[in-house]
Design a protein around this motif. Structure first.
Motif, PDB file in Angstrom:
ATOM      1  N   ALA A  21       0.835  -1.203   0.000  1.00  0.00           N
ATOM      2  CA  ALA A  21       0.000   0.000   0.000  1.00  0.00           C
ATOM      3  C   ALA A  21       0.868   1.251   0.000  1.00  0.00           C
ATOM      4  N   ASP A  22       1.963   1.222   0.748  1.00  0.00           N
ATOM      5  CA  ASP A  22       2.876   2.366   0.771  1.00  0.00           C
ATOM      6  C   ASP A  22       3.523   2.559  -0.597  1.00  0.00           C
ATOM      7  N   GLU A  23       3.878   1.468  -1.265  1.00  0.00           N
ATOM      8  CA  GLU A  23       4.429   1.550  -2.622  1.00  0.00           C
ATOM      9  C   GLU A  23       3.405   2.169  -3.572  1.00  0.00           C
ATOM     10  N   THR A  24       2.142   1.807  -3.400  1.00  0.00           N
ATOM     11  CA  THR A  24       1.069   2.338  -4.237  1.00  0.00           C
ATOM     12  C   THR A  24       0.931   3.845  -4.045  1.00  0.00           C
ATOM     13  N   VAL A  25       0.914   4.277  -2.798  1.00  0.00           N
ATOM     14  CA  VAL A  25       0.810   5.711  -2.507  1.00  0.00           C
ATOM     15  C   VAL A  25       2.003   6.453  -3.103  1.00  0.00           C
ATOM     16  N   MET A  26       3.195   5.922  -2.928  1.00  0.00           N
ATOM     17  CA  MET A  26       4.394   6.574  -3.464  1.00  0.00           C
ATOM     18  C   MET A  26       4.359   6.620  -4.994  1.00  0.00           C
ATOM     19  N   ALA A  27       3.845   5.566  -5.638  1.00  0.00           N
ATOM     20  CA  ALA A  27       3.736   5.551  -7.096  1.00  0.00           C
ATOM     21  C   ALA A  27       2.775   6.636  -7.576  1.00  0.00           C
ATOM     22  N   ILE A  28       1.670   6.823  -6.854  1.00  0.00           N
ATOM     23  CA  ILE A  28       0.712   7.870  -7.214  1.00  0.00           C
ATOM     24  C   ILE A  28       1.351   9.248  -7.060  1.00  0.00           C
ATOM     25  N   LEU A  29       2.019   9.473  -5.950  1.00  0.00           N
ATOM     26  CA  LEU A  29       2.661  10.760  -5.709  1.00  0.00           C
ATOM     27  C   LEU A  29       3.766  11.035  -6.728  1.00  0.00           C
ATOM     28  N   ASP A  30       4.534   9.999  -7.077  1.00  0.00           N
ATOM     29  CA  ASP A  30       5.573  10.153  -8.097  1.00  0.00           C
ATOM     30  C   ASP A  30       4.953  10.493  -9.454  1.00  0.00           C
ATOM     31  N   GLY A  31       3.817   9.861  -9.751  1.00  0.00           N
ATOM     32  CA  GLY A  31       3.113  10.151 -11.001  1.00  0.00           C
ATOM     33  C   GLY A  31       2.648  11.598 -11.068  1.00  0.00           C
ATOM     34  N   ILE A  32       2.106  12.102  -9.962  1.00  0.00           N
ATOM     35  CA  ILE A  32       1.679  13.497  -9.906  1.00  0.00           C
ATOM     36  C   ILE A  32       2.885  14.417 -10.081  1.00  0.00           C
ATOM     37  N   ARG A  33       3.981  14.093  -9.397  1.00  0.00           N
ATOM     38  CA  ARG A  33       5.205  14.893  -9.490  1.00  0.00           C
ATOM     39  C   ARG A  33       5.720  14.929 -10.934  1.00  0.00           C
ATOM     40  N   GLU A  34       5.778  13.769 -11.579  1.00  0.00           N
ATOM     41  CA  GLU A  34       6.265  13.693 -12.965  1.00  0.00           C
ATOM     42  C   GLU A  34       5.333  14.446 -13.915  1.00  0.00           C
ATOM     43  N   GLY A  35       4.023  14.339 -13.690  1.00  0.00           N
ATOM     44  CA  GLY A  35       3.062  15.056 -14.521  1.00  0.00           C
ATOM     45  C   GLY A  35       3.240  16.556 -14.428  1.00  0.00           C
ATOM     46  N   LEU A  36       3.523  17.045 -13.232  1.00  0.00           N
ATOM     47  CA  LEU A  36       3.749  18.476 -13.055  1.00  0.00           C
ATOM     48  C   LEU A  36       5.028  18.919 -13.744  1.00  0.00           C
ATOM     49  N   ILE A  37       6.050  18.087 -13.684  1.00  0.00           N
ATOM     50  CA  ILE A  37       7.326  18.424 -14.323  1.00  0.00           C
ATOM     51  C   ILE A  37       7.172  18.439 -15.844  1.00  0.00           C
ATOM     52  N   GLU A  38       6.513  17.430 -16.403  1.00  0.00           N
ATOM     53  CA  GLU A  38       6.408  17.294 -17.852  1.00  0.00           C
ATOM     54  C   GLU A  38       5.344  18.200 -18.461  1.00  0.00           C
ATOM     55  N   ASP A  39       4.134  18.195 -17.896  1.00  0.00           N
ATOM     56  CA  ASP A  39       3.008  18.897 -18.501  1.00  0.00           C
ATOM     57  C   ASP A  39       2.626  20.192 -17.787  1.00  0.00           C
ATOM     58  N   GLY A  40       3.029  20.328 -16.530  1.00  0.00           N
ATOM     59  CA  GLY A  40       2.660  21.511 -15.769  1.00  0.00           C
ATOM     60  C   GLY A  40       1.263  21.458 -15.197  1.00  0.00           C
ATOM     61  N   GLU A  41       0.568  20.325 -15.388  1.00  0.00           N
ATOM     62  CA  GLU A  41      -0.802  20.215 -14.905  1.00  0.00           C
ATOM     63  C   GLU A  41      -1.177  18.741 -14.732  1.00  0.00           C
ATOM     64  N   VAL A  42      -1.867  18.446 -13.644  1.00  0.00           N
ATOM     65  CA  VAL A  42      -2.395  17.099 -13.409  1.00  0.00           C
ATOM     66  C   VAL A  42      -3.854  17.261 -13.009  1.00  0.00           C
ATOM     67  N   ILE A  43      -4.755  16.660 -13.796  1.00  0.00           N
ATOM     68  CA  ILE A  43      -6.184  16.758 -13.530  1.00  0.00           C
ATOM     69  C   ILE A  43      -6.687  15.412 -13.038  1.00  0.00           C
ATOM     70  N   LEU A  44      -7.279  15.415 -11.840  1.00  0.00           N
ATOM     71  CA  LEU A  44      -7.882  14.216 -11.275  1.00  0.00           C
ATOM     72  C   LEU A  44      -9.378  14.509 -11.150  1.00  0.00           C
ATOM     73  N   ARG A  45     -10.150  14.038 -12.115  1.00  0.00           N
ATOM     74  CA  ARG A  45     -11.587  14.328 -12.145  1.00  0.00           C
ATOM     75  C   ARG A  45     -12.251  13.872 -10.852  1.00  0.00           C
ATOM     76  N   GLY A  46     -13.087  14.727 -10.315  1.00  0.00           N
ATOM     77  CA  GLY A  46     -13.776  14.437  -9.069  1.00  0.00           C
ATOM     78  C   GLY A  46     -12.948  14.758  -7.836  1.00  0.00           C
ATOM     79  N   PHE A  47     -11.687  15.144  -8.036  1.00  0.00           N
ATOM     80  CA  PHE A  47     -10.814  15.492  -6.909  1.00  0.00           C
ATOM     81  C   PHE A  47     -10.301  16.916  -7.037  1.00  0.00           C
ATOM     82  N   GLY A  48      -9.598  17.199  -8.144  1.00  0.00           N
ATOM     83  CA  GLY A  48      -9.081  18.549  -8.331  1.00  0.00           C
ATOM     84  C   GLY A  48      -7.978  18.602  -9.363  1.00  0.00           C
TER      85      GLY A  48
END
Length: 91
Positions: A21-48
């Motif tokens: 579960a901790d690996e899963t959380v870290m993978a999600i956070l890393d994905g958000i971090r990478e998305g911000l670096i590459e695209d400058g925006e991460v959209i999670l529908r229903g969240f923000g």
């Protein structure tokens, strides 16, 4: 809630180990971090939406001494909650 508590909750819901579960959380956070670096925006529908915004250089003042200081231009991450999340929190 802290990351560890979130991982424990995910582990309980998905019936997986705390380590997985901790690996899963870290993978999600890393994905958000990478998305911000590459695209400058991460959209999670229903969240923000996470966005990278630029702040211009400005002159600020030391509140204690009143001496002006230059605050360098920088990039900051902002978050705007979705209407669904906003409505859930403001019950």
């Amino acid at each position: 809630m802290r990351r560890e508590q979130l991982a424990n909750m995910i582990g309980a819901v998905l019936h997986i180990s705390k380590a997985k579960a901790d690996e899963t959380v870290m993978a999600i956070l890393d994905g958000i971090r990478e998305g911000l670096i590459e695209d400058g925006e991460v959209i999670l529908r229903g969240f923000g939406t996470f966005k990278v915004r630029s702040k211009a250089e400005r002159i600020a003042r030391n509140p204690k001494t009143g001496v002006p200081a230059i605050v360098c231009a920088r990039k900051v991450v902002s978050f705007k909650s979705s209407k669904l999340l906003h409505g859930t929190v403001n019950v």
